[in-house]
Every structure is written in C-alpha cells, then in structure tokens.
Design an enzyme around this catalytic site. Structure first.
Site, PDB file in Angstrom:
ATOM      1  N   ASN A 132      21.390  32.134  21.534  1.00  0.00           N
ATOM      2  CA  ASN A 132      20.438  30.774  20.496  1.00  0.00           C
ATOM      3  C   ASN A 132      20.969  30.019  20.962  1.00  0.00           C
ATOM      4  OD1 ASN A 132      18.448  32.437  19.081  1.00  0.00           O
ATOM      5  ND2 ASN A 132      19.913  33.468  17.976  1.00  0.00           N
ATOM      6  N   HIS A 191      13.334  30.079  16.617  1.00  0.00           N
ATOM      7  CA  HIS A 191      14.011  31.092  15.534  1.00  0.00           C
ATOM      8  C   HIS A 191      14.981  30.791  14.954  1.00  0.00           C
ATOM      9  CE1 HIS A 191      16.115  34.519  15.437  1.00  0.00           C
ATOM     10  NE2 HIS A 191      16.588  34.454  16.104  1.00  0.00           N
TER      11      HIS A 191
END
EC number: 1.1.1.37
Length: 328
Positions: A132, A191
């Site tokens: 991420n 996300h």
C-alpha cells in the site's frame, strides 16, 4: 508432457504476506495444479537470512510443482524472465508519518521496481501491487515501465480483491446466503476506506441482493464503513495487519487473470476512460478475464448515489497522482 515452469517474482518475500503467499503458490493454488513454478524472492539485504529460512521450509514441503527458487536483494535478478510479479514489499506508514511522505517513500521503491520489471521480465508479464497505497504504487510502477517500453502498462494492477472478498463476506452474513452464491459484486475505486462496494447488480441464485438487503441505512452506515475500515479493525484485534487474507486475495486476482473466470471480478487496473475515470489512473473496476487477458465490463448504469461515491474515491486517487507527479 509437463509444462515449462512459470517464473513468479515476489517482493517483500520474508514478510508476513509473503510467508502466507509462498506455500500456496508452490502448491499450485495460483497458477494451476499442473503448472510448475520457479519462485524468485526479493527482499532487503538485512532480510536475506530470513528469506533463506523460508526457502528451507519450502524445500521441506517437497512440493512437486516447485521447480526452483532464487533469493536476491537485486530487482534485476528477481524480475529476470518473470511471468508474474507480486509486489508485496512497501514502506509501511509509521507513527506520525503524513500520507504525502508515505507516497514519496513508496514512489522511490516502485519507480525502481517498475523500471527493473520492464527491463528484465517477460514482455507479457502480469504485475500485481499488494503493498500500500497499492493503486498509486501500481500507477507509479506503470509510469516507470512505460518509459522503458517492452511490457504492457495495462498489466500493472493494484489489488482490490481483498475489498471485494470482504464485501462478499459481509453480504453473505446480511442475507443469510452462501458466499459462493453471490455474483456480480463490484468494488469501485481506491483500496482505502473511500472504496465503493456496489451490490446493485449482485445476485444470489437469481435473486437481487439489493432487494434481499433492502436497507439503505445498513448500506451507508454499516456495510460500507465495515468493508472500508476492515484492515484497521484487524490490526486493532490482532495487533498485526491482515496478511493471510491479503495473500488469499492476491492469489484470487492472479488465478482469475491467468486461468480465466466466468465471474465478474474486481481488479484495480489502469483506466481506459471507462465510466468517466481519467485514463491511466489505477482504479477498481468490474472485470472479466479470459485467455490470460482482462477487460472492463461496460455499460453499467451509474445512479446519482453511486456517482457521488465513485467521484469521492476518484478524488483521493487524483490527489495521490498529483502528489507523486514530479517522480514520474
């Protein structure tokens, strides 16, 4: 006659997600029970001893499909002739770190890796970014790869499948239906907690899931926040981030992409302008996969509520793209 091995590169190989991934890949769960694999494991110099330990365990499983392993701290070696790259390693957000700092730190990592993949991997390599912020990390890697040429920039994906699977599980609980019966779920966007899990088209054994739920307050106040903040809830409960479920989602994404799927799947892919999303932004879309290729499902109606949600998650992604533009 047995198939030629496929080469799978995994970054952050000694980490928690890597540990949850490797044994399942070696057992054939990602690329098929008749497909030999060579694992090419990348991690930092200080993690090489830990990688060696994981390799010892992989050897001790005596997987029939495991045709070889490489451990390295050099991206050029790790990505050499790779068919699939799973970019798991990323700079985690530490206490007091601003999101902009996180984007910059990861920008440097994914610029190097995108370039190394484009220079060394197979031309039709499939790349999935798990680390991420995965959408923008994939956006950065694709931009670096595009400068080199050779590989297809549309094959640099961000992982939205974890959000998709989380949403399926919540809907199964709400409706009392089996997860396997739920079809045509879509997760749009980033996300992150801004993602938009959309079950307007979702069915269960032919029944409309929207009609089965029929509860706008639950959708807005329970369902979307639960799915969006699930990662934080797991850290709160477990003291560690979700590793096994993230690894499972990565396997689902690549398996469907490589082997095909009859279902709608959510994939974070570079936009081609579909649904008004600017070209190149890595965005969660409903996709179908056939013959090793993916395509965005077209023609879905976007109502006013959905457009608002999609625009909200898009704004976050365009802000992230703006923050890293000087690195591209």
């Amino acid at each position: 006659m047995s198939k030629a091995p496929m080469r799978v590169a995994i970054t952050g190989a000694a980490g928690q997600i890597g540990y949850s991934l490797l044994f399942r890949i070696a057992s054939g769960e990602m690329l098929g029970k008749d497909q030999p694999v060579i694992l090419q494991l990348l991690d930092l110099p200080q993690a090489q001893q830990a990688v060696k330990g994981v390799m010892m365990e992989l050897e001790d499983c005596a997987f029939p499909l495991l045709a070889g392993m490489v451990a390295t701290d050099d991206p050029n070696v790790a990505f050499k002739d790779a068919d699939v790259c799973l970019l798991v390693g990323a700079r985690p957000r530490t206490k007091g770190m601003e999101r902009a700092d996180l984007l910059t730190a990861n920008g440097a990592i994914f610029t190097v890796q995108g370039k190394a993949i484009a220079e060394n991997a197979k031309e039709d390599v499939k790349v999935l970014v798990v680390g991420n912020p995965c959408n923008t990390n994939a956006f950065i890697a694709a931009a670096a790869a595009k400068k080199v040429g050779r590989t297809n920039p549309n094959n640099y994906h961000g992982m939205l499948r974890l959000d998709h699977n989380r949403a399926l599980s919540q809907l199964a609980g709400k409706t009392g239906r089996a997860v396997s019966s739920l079809k045509k779920l879509v997760v749009w966007g980033n996300h992150s907690p801004t993602m938009y899990a959309d079950y307007r088209f979702c069915t269960s054994n032919g029944d409309s899931v929207k009609a089965l739920v029929n509860d706008h307050a639950w959708n807005n106040d329970v369902f979307l926040p639960t799915v969006g903040k699930r990662g934080a809830a797991i850290i709160e409960a477990r003291g560690l981030s979700s590793a096994a479920s993230a690894a499972n989602a990565a396997i689902d994404h690549v398996r469907d992409w490589v082997l095909g799927s009859d279902e709608w799947v959510t994939m974070g892919v570079p936009s081609d302008g579909s649904y008004g999303i600017p070209a190149g932004i890595v965005f969660g879309f409903p996709c179908e996969c056939k013959g090793g290729k993916f395509s965005i499902i077209q023609g879905l109606e976007i109502d006013e509520y959905s457009r608002e949600k999609i625009n909200f998650t898009l704004k976050e992604l365009t802000d992230e793209a703006e923050a890293v533009k000087d690195m591209l």
